[in-house]
Design a protein around this motif. Structure first.
Motif, PDB file in Angstrom:
ATOM      1  N   THR A  37      55.679  49.678  38.639  1.00  0.00           N
ATOM      2  CA  THR A  37      55.339  48.526  39.468  1.00  0.00           C
ATOM      3  C   THR A  37      53.893  48.660  39.963  1.00  0.00           C
ATOM      4  N   GLY A  38      53.490  49.887  40.274  1.00  0.00           N
ATOM      5  CA  GLY A  38      52.107  50.126  40.703  1.00  0.00           C
ATOM      6  C   GLY A  38      51.105  49.776  39.617  1.00  0.00           C
ATOM      7  N   ASP A  39      51.437  50.095  38.355  1.00  0.00           N
ATOM      8  CA  ASP A  39      50.567  49.742  37.229  1.00  0.00           C
ATOM      9  C   ASP A  39      50.420  48.226  37.114  1.00  0.00           C
ATOM     10  N   VAL A  40      51.548  47.532  37.235  1.00  0.00           N
ATOM     11  CA  VAL A  40      51.540  46.067  37.123  1.00  0.00           C
ATOM     12  C   VAL A  40      50.722  45.462  38.263  1.00  0.00           C
ATOM     13  N   LYS A  41      50.917  45.985  39.477  1.00  0.00           N
ATOM     14  CA  LYS A  41      50.175  45.498  40.640  1.00  0.00           C
ATOM     15  C   LYS A  41      48.674  45.706  40.441  1.00  0.00           C
ATOM     16  N   TRP A  62      47.030  45.996  37.666  1.00  0.00           N
ATOM     17  CA  TRP A  62      46.536  45.119  36.612  1.00  0.00           C
ATOM     18  C   TRP A  62      46.321  43.703  37.137  1.00  0.00           C
ATOM     19  N   HIS A  63      47.295  43.182  37.901  1.00  0.00           N
ATOM     20  CA  HIS A  63      47.155  41.836  38.462  1.00  0.00           C
ATOM     21  C   HIS A  63      45.995  41.772  39.457  1.00  0.00           C
ATOM     22  N   GLU A  64      45.799  42.833  40.236  1.00  0.00           N
ATOM     23  CA  GLU A  64      44.666  42.857  41.169  1.00  0.00           C
ATOM     24  C   GLU A  64      43.341  42.807  40.412  1.00  0.00           C
ATOM     25  N   PHE A  65      43.243  43.578  39.339  1.00  0.00           N
ATOM     26  CA  PHE A  65      42.031  43.582  38.525  1.00  0.00           C
ATOM     27  C   PHE A  65      41.800  42.205  37.900  1.00  0.00           C
ATOM     28  N   GLN A  66      42.858  41.635  37.333  1.00  0.00           N
ATOM     29  CA  GLN A  66      42.732  40.334  36.688  1.00  0.00           C
ATOM     30  C   GLN A  66      42.420  39.234  37.695  1.00  0.00           C
ATOM     31  N   LEU A  67      42.958  39.341  38.903  1.00  0.00           N
ATOM     32  CA  LEU A  67      42.637  38.385  39.960  1.00  0.00           C
ATOM     33  C   LEU A  67      41.150  38.445  40.294  1.00  0.00           C
ATOM     34  N   ALA A  68      40.621  39.640  40.451  1.00  0.00           N
ATOM     35  CA  ALA A  68      39.192  39.792  40.739  1.00  0.00           C
ATOM     36  C   ALA A  68      38.345  39.211  39.609  1.00  0.00           C
ATOM     37  N   GLU A  69      38.730  39.483  38.367  1.00  0.00           N
ATOM     38  CA  GLU A  69      38.011  38.928  37.213  1.00  0.00           C
ATOM     39  C   GLU A  69      38.071  37.401  37.208  1.00  0.00           C
ATOM     40  N   SER A  70      39.250  36.862  37.475  1.00  0.00           N
ATOM     41  CA  SER A  70      39.419  35.401  37.492  1.00  0.00           C
ATOM     42  C   SER A  70      38.559  34.771  38.572  1.00  0.00           C
ATOM     43  N   GLU A  71      38.491  35.408  39.734  1.00  0.00           N
ATOM     44  CA  GLU A  71      37.670  34.869  40.816  1.00  0.00           C
ATOM     45  C   GLU A  71      36.191  34.939  40.478  1.00  0.00           C
ATOM     46  N   LEU A  72      35.756  36.025  39.827  1.00  0.00           N
ATOM     47  CA  LEU A  72      34.356  36.130  39.395  1.00  0.00           C
ATOM     48  C   LEU A  72      34.000  35.037  38.398  1.00  0.00           C
ATOM     49  N   LEU A 110      54.976  41.818  46.079  1.00  0.00           N
ATOM     50  CA  LEU A 110      55.014  42.218  47.485  1.00  0.00           C
ATOM     51  C   LEU A 110      56.329  41.845  48.155  1.00  0.00           C
ATOM     52  N   PHE A 111      56.876  40.685  47.797  1.00  0.00           N
ATOM     53  CA  PHE A 111      58.069  40.204  48.489  1.00  0.00           C
ATOM     54  C   PHE A 111      59.381  40.700  47.911  1.00  0.00           C
ATOM     55  N   ASN A 112      59.437  40.931  46.618  1.00  0.00           N
ATOM     56  CA  ASN A 112      60.721  41.380  46.076  1.00  0.00           C
ATOM     57  C   ASN A 112      60.618  42.520  45.076  1.00  0.00           C
ATOM     58  N   GLY A 113      59.439  43.082  44.916  1.00  0.00           N
ATOM     59  CA  GLY A 113      59.279  44.230  44.047  1.00  0.00           C
ATOM     60  C   GLY A 113      59.371  43.964  42.571  1.00  0.00           C
ATOM     61  N   ASN A 114      59.376  42.688  42.177  1.00  0.00           N
ATOM     62  CA  ASN A 114      59.434  42.336  40.758  1.00  0.00           C
ATOM     63  C   ASN A 114      58.174  41.604  40.362  1.00  0.00           C
ATOM     64  N   PRO A 115      57.638  41.909  39.173  1.00  0.00           N
ATOM     65  CA  PRO A 115      56.436  41.183  38.711  1.00  0.00           C
ATOM     66  C   PRO A 115      56.741  39.747  38.358  1.00  0.00           C
TER      67      PRO A 115
END
Length: 108
Positions: free
Chosen positions: A69-73, A75-85, A103-108
């Motif tokens: 789950t940490g890996d998925v989180k 990756w999404h954080e990195f991709q979010l930053a890229e998308s915002e850039l 964050l809310f239910n532990g599932n991607p």
């Protein structure tokens, strides 16, 4: 390992030491890079597709193909930053929603 992209950004990757045959290590590098130049062959001698490589390596080394789950989180954080850039609102919204779900239910 040090990698960089065409924008001049660099990353340092701390990789674990692994002990696998050279041919499998080469196939793993090919799979991760998407490179089809150096070919792996099946028993019949035809080059293996990316899917076949993934299936073969995953069956031999299942622990290398585990995603936490940490890996998925991360990756999404990195991709979010890229998308915002890139001012990509569709991408930003997608990654925000996936992070919210994590964050809310532990599932991607």
């Amino acid at each position: 390992m040090l990698t960089s992209d065409i924008r001049g950004r660099s990353w340092v990757w701390h990789l674990p030491s692994i002990s696998i045959p050279t041919a499998d290590l080469r196939d793993l590098a090919r799979l991760l890079s998407g490179d089809t130049v150096s070919s792996s062959t099946s028993m019949e001698g035809a080059p293996l597709s990316q899917l076949e490589l993934w299936q073969r390596l995953r069956s031999k080394y299942p622990s290398y193909f585990v995603t936490t789950t940490g890996d998925v989180k991360a990756w999404h954080e990195f991709q979010l930053a890229e998308s915002e850039l890139e001012e990509n609102s569709l991408g930003s919204n997608f990654h925000k929603s996936r992070l919210s779900a994590l964050l809310f239910n532990g599932n991607p």
